[in-house]
Design a protein around this motif. Structure first.
Motif, short mmCIF file in Angstrom:
data_model
loop_
_atom_site.label_atom_id
_atom_site.label_comp_id
_atom_site.label_asym_id
_atom_site.label_seq_id
_atom_site.Cartn_x
_atom_site.Cartn_y
_atom_site.Cartn_z
N ALA A 57 14.84 9.97 -5.07
CA ALA A 57 14.98 9.63 -3.65
C ALA A 57 13.71 9.99 -2.90
O ALA A 57 13.19 11.10 -3.03
N GLY A 58 13.21 9.04 -2.12
CA GLY A 58 12.04 9.30 -1.30
C GLY A 58 10.73 9.37 -2.05
O GLY A 58 9.71 9.76 -1.49
N ALA A 59 10.73 8.98 -3.33
CA ALA A 59 9.49 9.02 -4.11
C ALA A 59 8.50 7.99 -3.58
O ALA A 59 8.89 6.93 -3.07
N ASN A 60 7.22 8.29 -3.70
CA ASN A 60 6.18 7.33 -3.34
C ASN A 60 5.94 6.42 -4.53
O ASN A 60 5.63 6.88 -5.63
N ILE A 61 6.15 5.13 -4.33
CA ILE A 61 5.95 4.15 -5.39
C ILE A 61 4.64 3.41 -5.11
O ILE A 61 4.49 2.79 -4.06
N GLU A 62 3.70 3.51 -6.03
CA GLU A 62 2.42 2.84 -5.87
C GLU A 62 2.22 1.85 -7.00
O GLU A 62 2.57 2.13 -8.15
N VAL A 63 1.67 0.68 -6.66
CA VAL A 63 1.43 -0.37 -7.65
C VAL A 63 -0.04 -0.75 -7.59
O VAL A 63 -0.62 -0.91 -6.52
N VAL A 64 -0.66 -0.92 -8.77
CA VAL A 64 -2.03 -1.40 -8.84
C VAL A 64 -2.05 -2.68 -9.66
O VAL A 64 -1.40 -2.77 -10.71
N ASN A 65 -2.75 -3.71 -9.18
CA ASN A 65 -2.81 -4.96 -9.93
C ASN A 65 -4.06 -5.00 -10.80
O ASN A 65 -4.85 -4.04 -10.84
N LYS A 66 -4.26 -6.09 -11.52
CA LYS A 66 -5.35 -6.18 -12.48
C LYS A 66 -6.72 -6.13 -11.82
O LYS A 66 -7.72 -5.89 -12.50
N ASN A 67 -6.76 -6.34 -10.50
CA ASN A 67 -8.03 -6.30 -9.77
C ASN A 67 -8.30 -4.94 -9.15
O ASN A 67 -9.32 -4.75 -8.49
N GLY A 68 -7.36 -4.01 -9.33
CA GLY A 68 -7.53 -2.67 -8.77
C GLY A 68 -6.99 -2.52 -7.37
O GLY A 68 -7.13 -1.46 -6.76
N THR A 69 -6.35 -3.56 -6.83
CA THR A 69 -5.76 -3.50 -5.49
C THR A 69 -4.42 -2.77 -5.55
O THR A 69 -3.59 -3.07 -6.41
N THR A 70 -4.21 -1.82 -4.65
CA THR A 70 -2.99 -1.03 -4.66
C THR A 70 -2.14 -1.28 -3.43
O THR A 70 -2.62 -1.71 -2.39
N LYS A 71 -0.86 -0.99 -3.59
CA LYS A 71 0.12 -1.09 -2.50
C LYS A 71 1.18 -0.03 -2.77
O LYS A 71 1.51 0.24 -3.93
N SER A 72 1.72 0.57 -1.72
CA SER A 72 2.71 1.62 -1.92
C SER A 72 3.90 1.44 -0.99
O SER A 72 3.81 0.79 0.05
N VAL A 73 5.01 2.05 -1.37
CA VAL A 73 6.23 2.02 -0.58
C VAL A 73 7.03 3.27 -0.94
O VAL A 73 6.83 3.86 -2.01
N VAL A 74 7.95 3.68 -0.08
CA VAL A 74 8.79 4.84 -0.33
C VAL A 74 10.15 4.38 -0.86
O VAL A 74 10.78 3.50 -0.26
N ALA A 75 10.60 4.95 -1.97
CA ALA A 75 11.90 4.59 -2.54
C ALA A 75 13.03 5.09 -1.65
O ALA A 75 12.90 6.09 -0.94
N GLY A 76 14.17 4.40 -1.71
CA GLY A 76 15.33 4.80 -0.93
C GLY A 76 16.03 6.00 -1.53
O GLY A 76 15.62 6.55 -2.57
N THR A 77 17.13 6.41 -0.91
CA THR A 77 17.88 7.57 -1.41
C THR A 77 18.48 7.31 -2.78
O THR A 77 18.80 8.25 -3.51
N ASP A 78 18.65 6.02 -3.14
CA ASP A 78 19.18 5.66 -4.45
C ASP A 78 18.07 5.40 -5.47
O ASP A 78 18.34 4.94 -6.58
N GLY A 79 16.83 5.67 -5.09
CA GLY A 79 15.71 5.45 -5.99
C GLY A 79 15.22 4.02 -6.04
O GLY A 79 14.24 3.72 -6.73
N LYS A 80 15.89 3.13 -5.33
CA LYS A 80 15.52 1.72 -5.39
C LYS A 80 14.36 1.42 -4.46
O LYS A 80 14.19 2.06 -3.42
N PHE A 81 13.55 0.44 -4.84
CA PHE A 81 12.39 0.07 -4.04
C PHE A 81 12.17 -1.43 -4.13
O PHE A 81 12.61 -2.10 -5.07
N SER A 82 11.46 -1.95 -3.14
CA SER A 82 11.05 -3.35 -3.13
C SER A 82 9.68 -3.39 -2.49
O SER A 82 9.48 -2.83 -1.41
N ILE A 83 8.73 -4.04 -3.15
CA ILE A 83 7.36 -4.02 -2.67
C ILE A 83 6.69 -5.36 -2.93
O ILE A 83 6.82 -5.92 -4.02
N ASP A 84 6.00 -5.88 -1.93
CA ASP A 84 5.22 -7.11 -2.07
C ASP A 84 3.78 -6.72 -2.40
O ASP A 84 3.12 -6.07 -1.59
#
Length: 351
Positions: A57-84
């Motif tokens: 719950a509340g974990a920081n979710i970070e994603v990096v693509n093949k070009n090195g571009t990153t994006k982050s979002v905070v997971a919900g209390t159920d651990g679920k996340f959605s990120i563009d």
């Protein structure tokens, strides 16, 4: 609202999210032009659950693509996340919660948009896949994440996908008795990266509850047979000897949805195979133990289902039919490149 309506709506919503993404893309590049000639970044959606059994719950979710571009979002209390994320598969994900010695850091891998789990098992699989590469330059998961753009450039996506798939099989093979005791494996074993689940101590999540892995973020040494990582495994409260050469012959991974991992889909006596086809590309999803519509009216005339389709704003329903076991919905999607044909075929069989 009957159970059939609820079940159909849940299925449609899951399938439509992938279709909308396809409709919005001009090509395979990372950007496209709008009518004014300005460059617009094309994104893909990653959704999933971060958990060790208990939700992160509340974990920081970070994603990096093949070009090195990153994006982050905070997971919900159920651990679920959605990120563009900016389009550029394959993607590496990192979930972080806490600080200092109590910090939890987990990793995962996504070959494309869609569901991706972040757990101790996906982290272990990436560690194992790195072991298999004797030409590697990095000896910790943190280094792999930091240098993901270089790794993605130096290896083909097919090579990476194959290595991750094999590592996922090795995880399941090591924990086969735990999976057999807690998951319906009659048609195969869950893909630890792609199979959607809820942190509810059922199915795949119950497996996570019983597997503790410490030391995943330490630096490894050696190559090949001398490769060594200071990782400790505990299964059902007992120390566990991980076999990095475990036999995976005949082991099949599936991305099936089922009532245990998706409690919003009612249970029933039928299995459903859906085949979604967009621009000639077919995607198959298998859903177990659900109810079946009784007739054409139940299948086609559900207000909730048609509303779910029409609310997307890009769909025109052209036809719908159901013969008692097989149903078909054909539609047209409006996109920047013109109309795109879209269809879903539903095939019900006794469970």
């Amino acid at each position: 609202m009957n159970k059939t309506t609820l079940k159909r709506t849940a299925i449609c919503s899951a399938l439509l999210s992938a279709v909308v993404m396809v409709a919005g893309c001009n090509d395979d590049d990372n950007s496209s032009s709008n009518n004014s000639g300005q460059q617009q970044t094309t994104t893909e959606k990653l959704t999933g659950t971060a958990a060790t059994g208990a939700a992160l719950a509340g974990a920081n979710i970070e994603v990096v693509n093949k070009n090195g571009t990153t994006k982050s979002v905070v997971a919900g209390t159920d651990g679920k996340f959605s990120i563009d994320v900016e389009k550029g598969a394959p993607y590496l994900l990192k979930a972080t919660k806490g600080t200092g010695e109590s910090q939890i850091t987990l990793y995962s891998y996504a070959s494309a948009a869609g569901n991706v789990n972040v757990t101790q098992l996906t982290t272990q699989a990436i560690l194992a896949a790195n072991k298999a590469d004797e030409t590697r330059d990095y000896n910790s998961l943190a280094e792999i994440y930091t240098n993901w753009a270089k790794l993605a450039k130096d290896s083909t996506t097919n090579e990476m996908n194959a290595a991750i798939n094999q590592a996922a099989k090795e995880v399941v093979a090591n924990l086969k008795t735990v999976f057999d005791a807690n998951v319906d494996t009659t048609k195969g074993y869950p893909d630890i990266f792609k199979t959607a689940f809820t942190a509810n101590s059922m199915g795949l999540d119950k497996v996570l509850d019983q597997v503790k892995i410490n030391g995943l973020n330490t630096k490894c040494t050696g190559i090949g047979s001398t490769y060594n990582c200071n990782v400790q495994y505990v299964v059902n409260g007992q120390p566990f000897a991980w076999n990095y050469s475990v036999d995976t012959t005949g082991l099949k991974l599936v991305v099936d949805l089922n009532s245990n991992n998706n409690p919003n889909i009612p249970s029933g006596n039928y299995n459903l195979k859906t085949t979604t086809t967009v621009m000639g590309v077919a995607t198959v999803v298998n859903i177990q133990n659900i109810p079946k519509p009784d007739n054409n009216d139940q299948f086609c005339a559900s207000d909730d289902v048609m509303k779910a389709l029409k609310e997307q704003g890009q769909f025109t329903i052209n036809s719908c039919s159901f013969n008692g076991t097989v149903g078909n919905i054909n539609a047209t999607i409006a996109s920047p490149v013109g109309s795109i044909s879209y269809s879903i075929k539903y095939e019900y069989s006794p469970a």
